[in-house]
Design a protein around this motif. Structure first.
Motif, PDB file in Angstrom:
ATOM      1  N   GLY A  78       0.810  -1.214   0.000  1.00 46.69           N
ATOM      2  CA  GLY A  78       0.000   0.000   0.000  1.00 46.69           C
ATOM      3  C   GLY A  78       0.839   1.258   0.000  1.00 46.69           C
ATOM      4  O   GLY A  78       0.565   2.221  -0.731  1.00 46.69           O
ATOM      5  N   LEU A  79       1.902   1.270   0.818  1.00 50.71           N
ATOM      6  CA  LEU A  79       2.775   2.444   0.871  1.00 50.71           C
ATOM      7  C   LEU A  79       3.515   2.643  -0.445  1.00 50.71           C
ATOM      8  O   LEU A  79       3.728   3.773  -0.900  1.00 50.71           O
ATOM      9  CB  LEU A  79       3.777   2.292   2.014  1.00 50.71           C
ATOM     10  N   ALA A  80       3.898   1.524  -1.082  1.00 49.32           N
ATOM     11  CA  ALA A  80       4.687   1.598  -2.310  1.00 49.32           C
ATOM     12  C   ALA A  80       3.854   1.922  -3.540  1.00 49.32           C
ATOM     13  O   ALA A  80       4.417   2.120  -4.626  1.00 49.32           O
ATOM     14  CB  ALA A  80       5.434   0.281  -2.528  1.00 49.32           C
ATOM     15  N   LEU A 111      10.957  -6.144  -5.189  1.00 48.83           N
ATOM     16  CA  LEU A 111       9.674  -6.466  -5.788  1.00 48.83           C
ATOM     17  C   LEU A 111       9.306  -5.439  -6.848  1.00 48.83           C
ATOM     18  O   LEU A 111       8.841  -5.772  -7.928  1.00 48.83           O
ATOM     19  CB  LEU A 111       8.596  -6.519  -4.695  1.00 48.83           C
ATOM     20  N   GLU A 112       9.494  -4.188  -6.514  1.00 49.85           N
ATOM     21  CA  GLU A 112       9.279  -3.077  -7.437  1.00 49.85           C
ATOM     22  C   GLU A 112      10.484  -2.151  -7.326  1.00 49.85           C
ATOM     23  O   GLU A 112      11.339  -2.310  -6.451  1.00 49.85           O
ATOM     24  CB  GLU A 112       7.989  -2.314  -7.064  1.00 49.85           C
ATOM     25  N   ASP A 113      10.542  -1.141  -8.189  1.00 47.74           N
ATOM     26  CA  ASP A 113      11.658  -0.201  -8.129  1.00 47.74           C
ATOM     27  C   ASP A 113      11.719   0.514  -6.788  1.00 47.74           C
ATOM     28  O   ASP A 113      12.791   0.921  -6.347  1.00 47.74           O
ATOM     29  CB  ASP A 113      11.544   0.825  -9.259  1.00 47.74           C
ATOM     30  N   VAL A 154      15.293   5.532   2.213  1.00 51.37           N
ATOM     31  CA  VAL A 154      14.020   4.825   2.398  1.00 51.37           C
ATOM     32  C   VAL A 154      13.065   5.696   3.214  1.00 51.37           C
ATOM     33  O   VAL A 154      13.452   6.298   4.217  1.00 51.37           O
ATOM     34  CB  VAL A 154      14.243   3.472   3.110  1.00 51.37           C
ATOM     35  N   ASP A 155      11.820   5.744   2.778  1.00 47.56           N
ATOM     36  CA  ASP A 155      10.798   6.474   3.539  1.00 47.56           C
ATOM     37  C   ASP A 155      10.231   5.632   4.676  1.00 47.56           C
ATOM     38  O   ASP A 155       9.997   6.144   5.768  1.00 47.56           O
ATOM     39  CB  ASP A 155       9.670   6.915   2.597  1.00 47.56           C
ATOM     40  N   TYR A 156      10.000   4.353   4.405  1.00 52.81           N
ATOM     41  CA  TYR A 156       9.428   3.458   5.419  1.00 52.81           C
ATOM     42  C   TYR A 156      10.186   2.135   5.444  1.00 52.81           C
ATOM     43  O   TYR A 156      10.321   1.472   4.408  1.00 52.81           O
ATOM     44  CB  TYR A 156       7.960   3.154   5.136  1.00 52.81           C
TER      45      TYR A 156
END
Length: 309
Positions: A78-80, A111-113, A154-156
């Motif tokens: 969700g965050l990403a 998993l994703e960029d 990193v944000d989270y």
């Protein structure tokens, strides 16, 4: 489940592992190793490494099988979804690393960029291999994950922990002590057999001065996709998480209803939020994620020691 003694002095106390109440505690040795002794140099090293990580969230549960890893994965998904938000998911469930399966990674760490994953599951030759380690080796692996992985900007950082209040939890809290942990999200199900262990988890958080972001009640009823009628599969005989949170004065972040597609999406390594965007469970997830973001935005990550201070 190993639990913290009722009158535990706390991991930051000079009496940690040495007080009378510590006798017989399974975590006595770990706590005593840091009390009155030179601090582990890894703590400062990890603090330095974590300067590029804005928010650090631990996901906890008192009982196994309540959907903690599933929630951790969907919180990360969700965050990403915001491509400008960098998210990292760290799996410290050393003996039961399920995150690689849930997010659909086999030997890959991204998993994703903007979503990276690290787990001991990546180090096993087979997903069926058992990890048979004592506490010190588990602690060493967690230290290595936090200190040696190149997390970057990193944000989270979401840390998925095993059930209970044992070595992995103490290690994560102690090693991140100087790096500012935003807090813990605690996962439960409605029935009392789960809630009684969550109360211990909340007590653990208070003992180690780990802020509680809030509680998520998972498997909270089943809403029929045809008639929209709600059925309580796991009846909240003592009032569920809502009553418990009211009694303990901790926030209830939300309730996620059962949806068979959650399990299917996890088995396939897909995001349930994408696979079932109109599900009541997806709407609940998104509301909870928003509340967690709001909580984190109010925190002041200035490197102060919020744990064991």
């Amino acid at each position: 489940m190993e639990e913290v003694p009722h009158d535990c002095p706390g991991v930051g106390s000079a009496q940690a592992g040495r007080g009378a109440s510590c006798q017989g505690c399974p975590n006595q040795g770990l706590c005593a190793s840091g009390a009155g002794a030179a601090p582990d140099p890894a703590i400062e090293e990890i603090k330095e490494k974590m300067k590029t990580v804005k928010h650090k969230i631990l996901v906890l549960s008192g009982k196994g099988g309540v959907g903690k890893s599933t929630f951790s994965a969907h919180l990360a998904h969700g965050l990403a979804e915001d491509e400008n938000t960098q998210v990292a998911l760290l799996d410290v469930d050393i003996c039961g690393p399920s995150i690689p399966k849930i997010v659909g990674l086999e030997g890959e760490q991204f998993l994703e960029d903007n979503l990276g994953v690290m787990s001991v599951g990546f180090l096993l030759s087979s997903p069926d291999d058992a990890v048979i380690w004592r506490g010190p080796k588990k602690n060493g692996m967690i230290k290595q994950f936090l200190r040696d992985v190149d997390w970057g900007e990193v944000d989270y950082l979401i840390v998925d922990t095993p059930p209970g209040t044992s070595d992995e939890h103490l290690s994560a809290v102690q090693y991140l002590a100087a790096a500012h942990i935003d807090g813990a999200v605690i996962i439960t199900t409605p029935q009392e057999v789960s809630l009684q262990d969550v109360r211990k988890e909340i007590s653990f958080c208070h003992k180690v001065k780990l802020p509680v972001i809030g509680v998520v009640e998972n498997m909270s009823g089943f809403i029929c996709p045809k008639c929209q009628k709600e059925t309580q599969i796991f009846p909240p005989t003592t009032g569920g998480a809502e009553v418990m949170c009211h009694d303990l004065k901790v926030p209830l972040l939300g309730k996620v209803p059962l949806d068979p597609r959650i399990g299917k999406s996890c088995d396939k390594g897909q995001s349930f939020l994408v696979e079932a965007p109109d599900s009541p469970a997806t709407l609940a997830y998104r509301s909870i994620i928003q509340r967690i973001q709001e909580f984190c935005s109010l925190r002041q990550p200035k490197g102060e020691n919020l744990v064991g201070s």
